[in-house]
Design a protein around this motif. Sequence first.
Motif, mmCIF file in Angstrom:
data_model
loop_
_atom_site.group_PDB
_atom_site.id
_atom_site.type_symbol
_atom_site.label_atom_id
_atom_site.label_comp_id
_atom_site.label_asym_id
_atom_site.label_seq_id
_atom_site.Cartn_x
_atom_site.Cartn_y
_atom_site.Cartn_z
ATOM 1 N N MET A 5 0.836 -1.199 0.000
ATOM 2 C CA MET A 5 0.000 0.000 0.000
ATOM 3 C C MET A 5 0.872 1.251 0.000
ATOM 4 S SD MET A 5 -3.025 0.986 2.670
ATOM 5 C CE MET A 5 -1.940 0.685 4.075
ATOM 6 N N ILE A 6 0.524 2.233 -0.840
ATOM 7 C CA ILE A 6 1.329 3.444 -0.916
ATOM 8 C C ILE A 6 0.579 4.683 -0.410
ATOM 9 C CG2 ILE A 6 2.722 2.571 -2.836
ATOM 10 C CD1 ILE A 6 1.073 4.347 -4.702
ATOM 11 N N ASP A 7 -0.756 4.603 -0.288
ATOM 12 C CA ASP A 7 -1.534 5.766 0.135
ATOM 13 C C ASP A 7 -2.640 5.309 1.077
ATOM 14 O OD1 ASP A 7 -2.973 8.086 0.464
ATOM 15 O OD2 ASP A 7 -3.063 8.598 -1.657
ATOM 16 N N LEU A 8 -2.614 5.791 2.318
ATOM 17 C CA LEU A 8 -3.645 5.465 3.296
ATOM 18 C C LEU A 8 -4.237 6.757 3.833
ATOM 19 C CD1 LEU A 8 -5.241 3.516 5.056
ATOM 20 C CD2 LEU A 8 -3.346 3.523 6.689
ATOM 21 N N ASN A 9 -5.512 7.004 3.501
ATOM 22 C CA ASN A 9 -6.194 8.219 3.921
ATOM 23 C C ASN A 9 -7.451 7.830 4.699
ATOM 24 O OD1 ASN A 9 -7.546 10.647 4.225
ATOM 25 N ND2 ASN A 9 -7.074 11.369 2.170
ATOM 26 N N LEU A 10 -7.388 8.029 6.014
ATOM 27 C CA LEU A 10 -8.521 7.746 6.895
ATOM 28 C C LEU A 10 -8.978 9.019 7.597
ATOM 29 C CD1 LEU A 10 -7.260 4.408 8.487
ATOM 30 C CD2 LEU A 10 -8.895 4.669 6.625
ATOM 31 N N ALA A 11 -8.707 10.155 6.985
ATOM 32 C CA ALA A 11 -9.015 11.446 7.597
ATOM 33 C C ALA A 11 -10.512 11.685 7.710
ATOM 34 C CB ALA A 11 -8.374 12.570 6.779
ATOM 35 N N SER A 12 -10.868 12.566 8.661
ATOM 36 C CA SER A 12 -12.246 13.038 8.835
ATOM 37 C C SER A 12 -13.229 11.899 9.089
ATOM 38 C CB SER A 12 -12.688 13.846 7.607
ATOM 39 O OG SER A 12 -11.835 14.951 7.402
ATOM 40 N N ASN A 13 -12.878 11.040 10.014
ATOM 41 C CA ASN A 13 -13.778 10.000 10.487
ATOM 42 C C ASN A 13 -13.967 10.199 11.992
ATOM 43 O OD1 ASN A 13 -14.456 7.924 8.261
ATOM 44 N ND2 ASN A 13 -12.267 8.300 7.974
ATOM 45 N N ASN A 14 -14.441 9.184 12.655
ATOM 46 C CA ASN A 14 -14.575 9.232 14.110
ATOM 47 C C ASN A 14 -13.714 8.150 14.745
ATOM 48 O OD1 ASN A 14 -16.491 11.403 14.616
ATOM 49 N ND2 ASN A 14 -17.993 10.121 13.561
ATOM 50 N N LEU A 15 -12.578 7.887 14.143
ATOM 51 C CA LEU A 15 -11.682 6.866 14.668
ATOM 52 C C LEU A 15 -11.140 7.297 16.026
ATOM 53 C CD1 LEU A 15 -9.681 6.072 11.420
ATOM 54 C CD2 LEU A 15 -11.572 4.770 12.397
ATOM 55 N N ASN A 16 -11.127 6.370 16.973
ATOM 56 C CA ASN A 16 -10.560 6.677 18.283
ATOM 57 C C ASN A 16 -9.588 5.585 18.696
ATOM 58 O OD1 ASN A 16 -12.163 4.514 19.204
ATOM 59 N ND2 ASN A 16 -13.860 5.888 19.665
ATOM 60 N N GLY A 17 -8.991 5.764 19.867
ATOM 61 C CA GLY A 17 -8.013 4.799 20.326
ATOM 62 C C GLY A 17 -6.608 5.147 19.873
ATOM 63 N N LEU A 18 -5.738 4.177 19.912
ATOM 64 C CA LEU A 18 -4.330 4.383 19.591
ATOM 65 C C LEU A 18 -4.053 4.183 18.106
ATOM 66 C CD1 LEU A 18 -2.758 2.364 22.557
ATOM 67 C CD2 LEU A 18 -3.341 4.795 22.494
ATOM 68 N N ILE A 19 -3.014 4.836 17.614
ATOM 69 C CA ILE A 19 -2.543 4.588 16.248
ATOM 70 C C ILE A 19 -1.819 3.242 16.236
ATOM 71 C CG2 ILE A 19 -1.033 5.381 14.392
ATOM 72 C CD1 ILE A 19 -1.400 8.214 15.423
ATOM 73 N N PRO A 20 -2.230 2.292 15.398
ATOM 74 C CA PRO A 20 -1.592 0.969 15.387
ATOM 75 C C PRO A 20 -0.110 1.059 15.026
ATOM 76 C CG PRO A 20 -3.656 0.951 14.159
ATOM 77 C CD PRO A 20 -3.320 2.384 14.426
ATOM 78 N N LYS A 21 0.725 0.493 15.866
ATOM 79 C CA LYS A 21 2.158 0.521 15.583
ATOM 80 C C LYS A 21 2.507 -0.332 14.368
ATOM 81 C CE LYS A 21 3.374 -3.233 18.776
ATOM 82 N NZ LYS A 21 4.225 -3.608 19.926
ATOM 83 N N GLN A 22 1.579 -1.239 13.989
ATOM 84 C CA GLN A 22 1.828 -2.105 12.828
ATOM 85 C C GLN A 22 1.891 -1.330 11.524
ATOM 86 O OE1 GLN A 22 -0.342 -2.651 15.211
ATOM 87 N NE2 GLN A 22 0.027 -4.694 16.072
ATOM 88 N N LEU A 23 1.436 -0.070 11.537
ATOM 89 C CA LEU A 23 1.557 0.754 10.331
ATOM 90 C C LEU A 23 3.015 0.899 9.910
ATOM 91 C CD1 LEU A 23 -1.008 3.650 10.958
ATOM 92 C CD2 LEU A 23 -1.138 1.869 9.224
ATOM 93 N N GLY A 24 3.905 0.740 10.870
ATOM 94 C CA GLY A 24 5.329 0.832 10.569
ATOM 95 C C GLY A 24 5.836 -0.269 9.658
ATOM 96 N N GLU A 25 5.009 -1.290 9.436
ATOM 97 C CA GLU A 25 5.401 -2.401 8.566
ATOM 98 C C GLU A 25 4.996 -2.176 7.117
ATOM 99 O OE1 GLU A 25 3.863 -5.972 10.252
ATOM 100 O OE2 GLU A 25 4.631 -5.527 12.268
ATOM 101 N N CYS A 26 4.235 -1.104 6.867
ATOM 102 C CA CYS A 26 3.842 -0.785 5.484
ATOM 103 C C CYS A 26 4.992 -0.040 4.815
ATOM 104 C CB CYS A 26 2.566 0.044 5.476
ATOM 105 S SG CYS A 26 1.148 -0.774 6.228
#
Length: 270
Positions: A5-26
């Motif tokens: 994956m080269i582009d991840l856009n999850l802006a302007s939602n109601n996401l809560n909680g922590l940012i997944p550290k697994q994103l570092g594997e992308c």
Amino acid sequence: MLSHMIDLNLASNNLNGLIPKQLGECSELLFLDLSKNKLDGGIPFDIGSLHSLQNLDLSWNMLTGEIPQQLGGMPRLETLNLSHNNLSGSIPTTFDDSLSLTSVDISYNELEGPIPNIKAFHEAPYKAFQNNKGLCATHICRQRVSKTKNKPGGIQNDDIFAIWSYDGKIVYENIIEATEDFNSKYCIGVGGHGSVYKAELPTSQVVAVKKLHPLPNGETSNQKTFLSEIHALTEIRHCNVVKLYSFCSHPQHSLWFMNTWKEEADTVTK
């Protein structure tokens, strides 16, 4: 697990909680936008391992803690937006080597300490740093003053207080130096509530500084009253009310900064 994956856009939602550290594997991610959510906790240092990332936007969340030093070591990062969070501490020194960075916004946090000595921070507008706990950017102030002096008309037409806002301590020290600790020879008027002094700043701009009279017990005017008067002055529009640039509340002095003029000196003191 989306390793390509080269582009991840999850802006302007109601996401809560922590940012997944697994994103570092992308590892092939170029653009990551998680802005305008309700994400909290700290920024995972694992994001710093995204060596291909060019754009990182985590603004308008509820992130806390310090900026991971690993973010300053991302070799291709060009745009960084961490504004409107609750980040604290100082900016990691690793950003001093972030030569790929071209745009940065860290406004509306609780950050303090020195600004990295790189082009992206040097050329960033004031709004990219505003509303922080205590960022020090004296070198940026000097650079902007130098550029302004080279413009037609000089610095007289620029808002020196926008530059000063980087460090309130600089404001107070400049005023003390310019008036020789409020020497009477710089006094241009005295009124019922304070004395007005003419101050020529290091930038060659001349302003009037109104120093409120101390109370009989040696204290300055009541803080609530002082701020109420400041608020009133910012709202009033009248030919007999001079322009208020800014104010300074110091343990020893309460000051107002206004434009100077000879024919209106009497108006300032009233």
